[in-house]
Design an enzyme around this catalytic site. Structure first.
Site, short mmCIF file in Angstrom:
data_model
loop_
_atom_site.label_atom_id
_atom_site.label_comp_id
_atom_site.label_asym_id
_atom_site.label_seq_id
_atom_site.Cartn_x
_atom_site.Cartn_y
_atom_site.Cartn_z
N LEU A 138 0.82 -1.21 0.00
CA LEU A 138 0.00 0.00 0.00
C LEU A 138 0.86 1.26 0.00
O LEU A 138 1.81 1.39 0.78
CB LEU A 138 -0.93 0.02 1.21
CG LEU A 138 -2.03 -1.03 1.26
CD1 LEU A 138 -2.78 -0.95 2.58
CD2 LEU A 138 -3.00 -0.87 0.09
N CYS A 139 0.49 2.20 -0.84
CA CYS A 139 1.20 3.48 -0.93
C CYS A 139 1.26 4.19 0.41
O CYS A 139 2.28 4.77 0.77
CB CYS A 139 0.51 4.36 -1.98
SG CYS A 139 1.09 6.06 -2.03
#
Length: 246
Positions: A138-139
């Site tokens: 996840l960013c």
């Protein structure tokens, strides 16, 4: 920049959102002025960074049933749900210039100032310590020096896509925690402030206008851009060959 086009779009499907950003990018030189666009997502949607493997989404259990699109920009996966997405496209002479790199700071620093109007203390991440481990899926679990941080949590990150004569920058602000990404708190959970997308847009766009020393023209996509977006969505973002290409 003396004039910018402002577009505030209603929530839409992920493939359309990505296609519109790309259509604006492709037509930026012809349009001749920058476009600032705010938009939402009509259903929880996971967007993969351009270089991520589609199969890697299986490692994130909470979003496995969500719609999935692949962005044309890099970075980690983003769960678009209870958040605000912005995009900024401008024609440029040199897509690798220091000016376009500065956009990250410009958008994130103005966001920090806007959050301060709600008495929220935010700051840029600063250069993270070197880490040899693989980056998280996840960013918003990754850290880059221009990310916006509140109480140790990343609340905004951005990425760019460059063409020879134009640059697209888009990014997301997590307003509230999503059930499809429960490990990521939003501004409401972190600070107790319930900030709507509309209120954030109103304050942010005014500060961006002042920062760019510009005026806004609130006009929709041109017929040519709409046509382009429809084609781009069909042959690219809504096509499995693109989504599963890695």
């Amino acid at each position: 920049m003396n004039e910018m086009r402002l577009i505030v779009d209603p929530p839409a499907r992920g493939t359309w959102n990505m296609a519109v950003d790309e259509a604006i990018l492709r037509g930026a030189a012809d349009l001749g002025v920058p476009t600032l666009r705010f938009y939402g997502w009509s259903e929880p949607t996971l967007s993969l960074g351009y270089f991520q493997k589609y199969e890697d989404r299986r490692q994130h259990e909470a979003s496995k049933e969500c719609a999935c699109v692949r962005r044309a920009s890099g970075g980690g996966a983003i769960m678009h749900d209870r958040e605000l997405t912005y995009s900024f496209v401008a024609p440029v002479r040199d897509s690798r210039s220091e000016e376009t790199t500065r956009w990250f700071d410009l958008f994130h620093e103005t966001l920090i100032q806007v959050l301060a109007t709600w008495s929220i203390r935010a700051h840029l991440s600063g250069k993270p310590q070197a880490d040899s481990r693989q980056e998280p899926f996840l960013c918003f679990q990754r850290r880059h020096e221009v990310d916006v941080i509140v109480d140790g949590n990343k609340v905004c990150g951005s990425a760019q896509r460059r063409h020879q004569v134009a640059v697209l920058q888009h990014g997301s602000v997590i307003l509230q925690q999503s059930a499809c990404a429960p490990e990521l708190p939003g501004l409401e959970e972190i600070t107790g402030h319930e900030i709507s997308a509309g209120h954030l847009i109103d304050r942010w766009k005014d500060l961006l206008k002042s920062t760019f020393q510009s005026t806004y023209q609130e006009v929709p996509l041109t017929d040519k851009e709409l046509e382009s977006a429809q084609e781009i969505e069909s042959v690219k973002f809504a096509h499995s060959d693109w989504t599963h290409k890695r």
